[in-house]
Design a protein around this motif. Structure first.
Motif, PDB file in Angstrom:
ATOM      1  N   HIS A 117       0.846  -1.188   0.000  1.00  0.00           N
ATOM      2  CA  HIS A 117       0.000   0.000   0.000  1.00  0.00           C
ATOM      3  C   HIS A 117       0.890   1.249   0.000  1.00  0.00           C
ATOM      4  O   HIS A 117       1.067   1.905   1.027  1.00  0.00           O
ATOM      5  CB  HIS A 117      -0.920   0.008   1.219  1.00  0.00           C
ATOM      6  CG  HIS A 117      -1.807  -1.197   1.281  1.00  0.00           C
ATOM      7  ND1 HIS A 117      -2.901  -1.354   0.467  1.00  0.00           N
ATOM      8  CD2 HIS A 117      -1.733  -2.315   2.042  1.00  0.00           C
ATOM      9  CE1 HIS A 117      -3.490  -2.513   0.740  1.00  0.00           C
ATOM     10  NE2 HIS A 117      -2.795  -3.115   1.685  1.00  0.00           N
ATOM     11  N   PRO A 118       1.491   1.575  -1.142  1.00  0.00           N
ATOM     12  CA  PRO A 118       2.341   2.764  -1.197  1.00  0.00           C
ATOM     13  C   PRO A 118       1.518   4.036  -1.000  1.00  0.00           C
ATOM     14  O   PRO A 118       0.300   4.038  -1.159  1.00  0.00           O
ATOM     15  CB  PRO A 118       2.926   2.696  -2.609  1.00  0.00           C
ATOM     16  CG  PRO A 118       1.905   1.926  -3.393  1.00  0.00           C
ATOM     17  CD  PRO A 118       1.353   0.904  -2.426  1.00  0.00           C
ATOM     18  N   ALA A 119       2.212   5.102  -0.656  1.00  0.00           N
ATOM     19  CA  ALA A 119       1.537   6.373  -0.420  1.00  0.00           C
ATOM     20  C   ALA A 119       0.847   6.853  -1.691  1.00  0.00           C
ATOM     21  O   ALA A 119       1.340   6.665  -2.806  1.00  0.00           O
ATOM     22  CB  ALA A 119       2.545   7.412   0.053  1.00  0.00           C
ATOM     23  N   LEU A 120      -0.310   7.464  -1.537  1.00  0.00           N
ATOM     24  CA  LEU A 120      -1.024   8.018  -2.676  1.00  0.00           C
ATOM     25  C   LEU A 120      -0.248   9.196  -3.254  1.00  0.00           C
ATOM     26  O   LEU A 120       0.393   9.954  -2.533  1.00  0.00           O
ATOM     27  CB  LEU A 120      -2.415   8.494  -2.247  1.00  0.00           C
ATOM     28  CG  LEU A 120      -3.412   7.404  -1.862  1.00  0.00           C
ATOM     29  CD1 LEU A 120      -4.662   8.036  -1.275  1.00  0.00           C
ATOM     30  CD2 LEU A 120      -3.772   6.552  -3.055  1.00  0.00           C
ATOM     31  N   LYS A 121      -0.314   9.354  -4.565  1.00  0.00           N
ATOM     32  CA  LYS A 121       0.336  10.471  -5.224  1.00  0.00           C
ATOM     33  C   LYS A 121      -0.457  11.744  -4.951  1.00  0.00           C
ATOM     34  O   LYS A 121      -1.671  11.773  -5.060  1.00  0.00           O
ATOM     35  CB  LYS A 121       0.427  10.226  -6.725  1.00  0.00           C
ATOM     36  CG  LYS A 121       1.130  11.344  -7.493  1.00  0.00           C
ATOM     37  CD  LYS A 121       1.263  10.988  -8.952  1.00  0.00           C
ATOM     38  CE  LYS A 121       1.893  12.125  -9.738  1.00  0.00           C
ATOM     39  NZ  LYS A 121       3.254  12.439  -9.243  1.00  0.00           N
ATOM     40  N   LYS A 122       0.229  12.788  -4.564  1.00  0.00           N
ATOM     41  CA  LYS A 122      -0.407  14.076  -4.317  1.00  0.00           C
ATOM     42  C   LYS A 122      -0.179  15.012  -5.498  1.00  0.00           C
ATOM     43  O   LYS A 122       0.912  15.063  -6.066  1.00  0.00           O
ATOM     44  CB  LYS A 122       0.166  14.725  -3.048  1.00  0.00           C
ATOM     45  CG  LYS A 122      -0.112  13.964  -1.768  1.00  0.00           C
ATOM     46  CD  LYS A 122       0.466  14.705  -0.590  1.00  0.00           C
ATOM     47  CE  LYS A 122       0.213  13.963   0.707  1.00  0.00           C
ATOM     48  NZ  LYS A 122       0.815  14.686   1.858  1.00  0.00           N
ATOM     49  N   ILE A 123      -1.208  15.746  -5.855  1.00  0.00           N
ATOM     50  CA  ILE A 123      -1.082  16.772  -6.885  1.00  0.00           C
ATOM     51  C   ILE A 123      -0.717  18.083  -6.202  1.00  0.00           C
ATOM     52  O   ILE A 123      -1.458  18.575  -5.347  1.00  0.00           O
ATOM     53  CB  ILE A 123      -2.397  16.928  -7.670  1.00  0.00           C
ATOM     54  CG1 ILE A 123      -2.740  15.614  -8.382  1.00  0.00           C
ATOM     55  CG2 ILE A 123      -2.299  18.065  -8.675  1.00  0.00           C
ATOM     56  CD1 ILE A 123      -4.060  15.635  -9.107  1.00  0.00           C
ATOM     57  N   THR A 124       0.446  18.602  -6.560  1.00  0.00           N
ATOM     58  CA  THR A 124       0.921  19.830  -5.916  1.00  0.00           C
ATOM     59  C   THR A 124       0.882  21.042  -6.855  1.00  0.00           C
ATOM     60  O   THR A 124       1.230  22.136  -6.445  1.00  0.00           O
ATOM     61  CB  THR A 124       2.369  19.634  -5.416  1.00  0.00           C
ATOM     62  OG1 THR A 124       3.203  19.264  -6.534  1.00  0.00           O
ATOM     63  CG2 THR A 124       2.423  18.538  -4.362  1.00  0.00           C
ATOM     64  N   SER A 125       0.485  20.814  -8.105  1.00  0.00           N
ATOM     65  CA  SER A 125       0.417  21.904  -9.065  1.00  0.00           C
ATOM     66  C   SER A 125      -0.834  21.722  -9.925  1.00  0.00           C
ATOM     67  O   SER A 125      -1.221  20.597 -10.232  1.00  0.00           O
ATOM     68  CB  SER A 125       1.650  21.904  -9.977  1.00  0.00           C
ATOM     69  OG  SER A 125       1.462  22.754 -11.091  1.00  0.00           O
ATOM     70  N   PRO A 126      -1.454  22.839 -10.320  1.00  0.00           N
ATOM     71  CA  PRO A 126      -2.665  22.717 -11.169  1.00  0.00           C
ATOM     72  C   PRO A 126      -2.409  21.999 -12.472  1.00  0.00           C
ATOM     73  O   PRO A 126      -3.316  21.438 -13.059  1.00  0.00           O
ATOM     74  CB  PRO A 126      -3.063  24.163 -11.417  1.00  0.00           C
ATOM     75  CG  PRO A 126      -2.477  24.926 -10.293  1.00  0.00           C
ATOM     76  CD  PRO A 126      -1.195  24.226  -9.956  1.00  0.00           C
ATOM     77  N   ARG A 127      -1.172  21.991 -12.977  1.00  0.00           N
ATOM     78  CA  ARG A 127      -0.849  21.363 -14.259  1.00  0.00           C
ATOM     79  C   ARG A 127      -0.440  19.913 -14.129  1.00  0.00           C
ATOM     80  O   ARG A 127      -0.271  19.228 -15.120  1.00  0.00           O
ATOM     81  CB  ARG A 127       0.258  22.155 -14.958  1.00  0.00           C
ATOM     82  CG  ARG A 127      -0.169  23.583 -15.323  1.00  0.00           C
ATOM     83  CD  ARG A 127       0.942  24.273 -16.080  1.00  0.00           C
ATOM     84  NE  ARG A 127       0.539  25.628 -16.460  1.00  0.00           N
ATOM     85  CZ  ARG A 127       1.303  26.475 -17.119  1.00  0.00           C
ATOM     86  NH1 ARG A 127       2.547  26.094 -17.467  1.00  0.00           N
ATOM     87  NH2 ARG A 127       0.879  27.677 -17.439  1.00  0.00           N
ATOM     88  N   GLU A 128      -0.182  19.482 -12.909  1.00  0.00           N
ATOM     89  CA  GLU A 128       0.306  18.111 -12.722  1.00  0.00           C
ATOM     90  C   GLU A 128      -0.861  17.145 -12.894  1.00  0.00           C
ATOM     91  O   GLU A 128      -1.968  17.381 -12.409  1.00  0.00           O
ATOM     92  CB  GLU A 128       0.896  17.948 -11.330  1.00  0.00           C
ATOM     93  CG  GLU A 128       1.592  16.608 -11.121  1.00  0.00           C
ATOM     94  CD  GLU A 128       2.311  16.535  -9.804  1.00  0.00           C
ATOM     95  OE1 GLU A 128       2.786  15.453  -9.468  1.00  0.00           O
ATOM     96  OE2 GLU A 128       2.396  17.568  -9.116  1.00  0.00           O
ATOM     97  N   ARG A 129      -0.612  16.048 -13.560  1.00  0.00           N
ATOM     98  CA  ARG A 129      -1.654  15.058 -13.803  1.00  0.00           C
ATOM     99  C   ARG A 129      -1.261  13.720 -13.175  1.00  0.00           C
ATOM    100  O   ARG A 129      -0.076  13.392 -13.103  1.00  0.00           O
ATOM    101  CB  ARG A 129      -1.871  14.848 -15.308  1.00  0.00           C
ATOM    102  CG  ARG A 129      -2.385  16.092 -16.025  1.00  0.00           C
ATOM    103  CD  ARG A 129      -2.571  15.777 -17.507  1.00  0.00           C
ATOM    104  NE  ARG A 129      -3.063  16.936 -18.232  1.00  0.00           N
ATOM    105  CZ  ARG A 129      -3.296  16.940 -19.527  1.00  0.00           C
ATOM    106  NH1 ARG A 129      -3.058  15.847 -20.246  1.00  0.00           N
ATOM    107  NH2 ARG A 129      -3.744  18.030 -20.122  1.00  0.00           N
ATOM    108  N   LEU A 130      -2.284  13.005 -12.774  1.00  0.00           N
ATOM    109  CA  LEU A 130      -2.007  11.661 -12.278  1.00  0.00           C
ATOM    110  C   LEU A 130      -1.673  10.753 -13.444  1.00  0.00           C
ATOM    111  O   LEU A 130      -2.253  10.864 -14.532  1.00  0.00           O
ATOM    112  CB  LEU A 130      -3.231  11.118 -11.554  1.00  0.00           C
ATOM    113  CG  LEU A 130      -3.547  11.746 -10.199  1.00  0.00           C
ATOM    114  CD1 LEU A 130      -4.864  11.193  -9.670  1.00  0.00           C
ATOM    115  CD2 LEU A 130      -2.418  11.433  -9.212  1.00  0.00           C
TER     116      LEU A 130
END
Length: 275
Positions: free
Chosen positions: A261-274
């Motif tokens: 269960h790795p850490a969830l990816k966080k979006i830190t910028s409006p342009r960053e995409r999952l």
């Protein structure tokens, strides 16, 4: 809507139903959904119903006269002369199909489904107690040691306590208490289920019962059960330790290292995409 439940233990059976029906918020009524068939010393049977009220009422009326043929003699078998609960529930299934044949097409033409669910249980003569659930097609299933209770209607709210408490060895009074807690949980979470309640407690081998009660808002036991269950649930909840994110003072932290269960990816910028 409706909530009905029935429990079968080695000591006996418990049947419980609410009495609220509705066809929209402006059409809420009270109709009993339990019917007792009793011939003391010979047979004791209870039927609970849910679904389309006109269908269930028609089934109840037709059941009084409905018959099937005995597989050996060819004689008519009714719920009053059936030699076993299996034969009696076959008669009930036949009554359901009879109503479907008579009214089903008209209901579908009006945009309505032929919708009925029934619980039917009891004891005939020296035969062991039996409990069945009957579907809209007239087919049925029987309660087993692994599943000693049935529910119809709004079943999801009251099921957890039944799952955790009821076994075939549960004492009869404990089963009755559990059924009422199950109903109280449903009443608390769903406005389409309402008082008064009808309850029957049947002791195995008696072939009759005087433990029949209608429970309304003023019933002292039900008021006690409602307030006590609410209070004790809150006490149990308060007694469970709150989550500790970084270890804290507990040896059961909520967050632990795990490769699965790795850490969830966080979006830190409006342009960053999952990805």
């Amino acid at each position: 809507m409706t909530y009905c439940c029935a429990i079968k233990t080695t000591a006996g059976m418990v049947f419980l139903s609410d009495s609220r029906t509705n066809a929209g918020v402006d059409q809420i009524s009270t109709f009993r959904k339990m019917l007792i068939y009793e011939r003391p010393g010979d047979r004791f049977m209870v039927m609970l119903s849910a679904g389309n009220l006109s269908v269930s009422q028609s089934v109840r009326e037709i059941l009084q006269d409905e018959s099937i043929k005995d597989s050996e003699t060819g004689d008519p078998v009714t719920i009053w002369n059936a030699r076993s609960m299996f034969d009696a529930v076959r008669v009930l299934g036949s009554a359901v199909r009879h109503v479907n044949h008579r009214d089903g097409a008209a209901l579908r033409h009006a945009g309505l489904e032929f919708n009925v669910s029934l619980i039917f249980g009891g004891q005939i003569g020296d035969e062991p107690m039996r409990l069945f659930m009957v579907y809209s097609a007239g087919n049925f299933i029987e309660a087993t040691t692994e599943t000693p209770f049935f529910q119809i209607g709004e079943s999801k709210y009251g099921k957890p306590v039944l799952d955790r408490v009821i076994t075939p060895q549960t004492p009869l009074d404990e089963a009755a208490k559990c059924a009422l807690v199950s109903m109280d949980s449903t009443l608390n979470s769903n406005l389409s289920v309402g008082l008064p309640l009808d309850m029957v407690v049947y002791e195995a081998g008696k072939l009759q019962s005087d433990r029949v009660v209608c429970i309304d808002h003023d019933n002292p036991y039900y008021r006690m059960l409602h307030s006590t269950w609410t209070e004790r649930l809150r006490q149990v909840f308060d007694g469970i330790e709150a989550p500790q994110w970084n270890g804290g003072k507990t040896d059961i932290p909520l967050r632990v290292a795990s490769s699965r269960h790795p850490a969830l990816k966080k979006i830190t910028s409006p342009r960053e995409r999952l990805i």
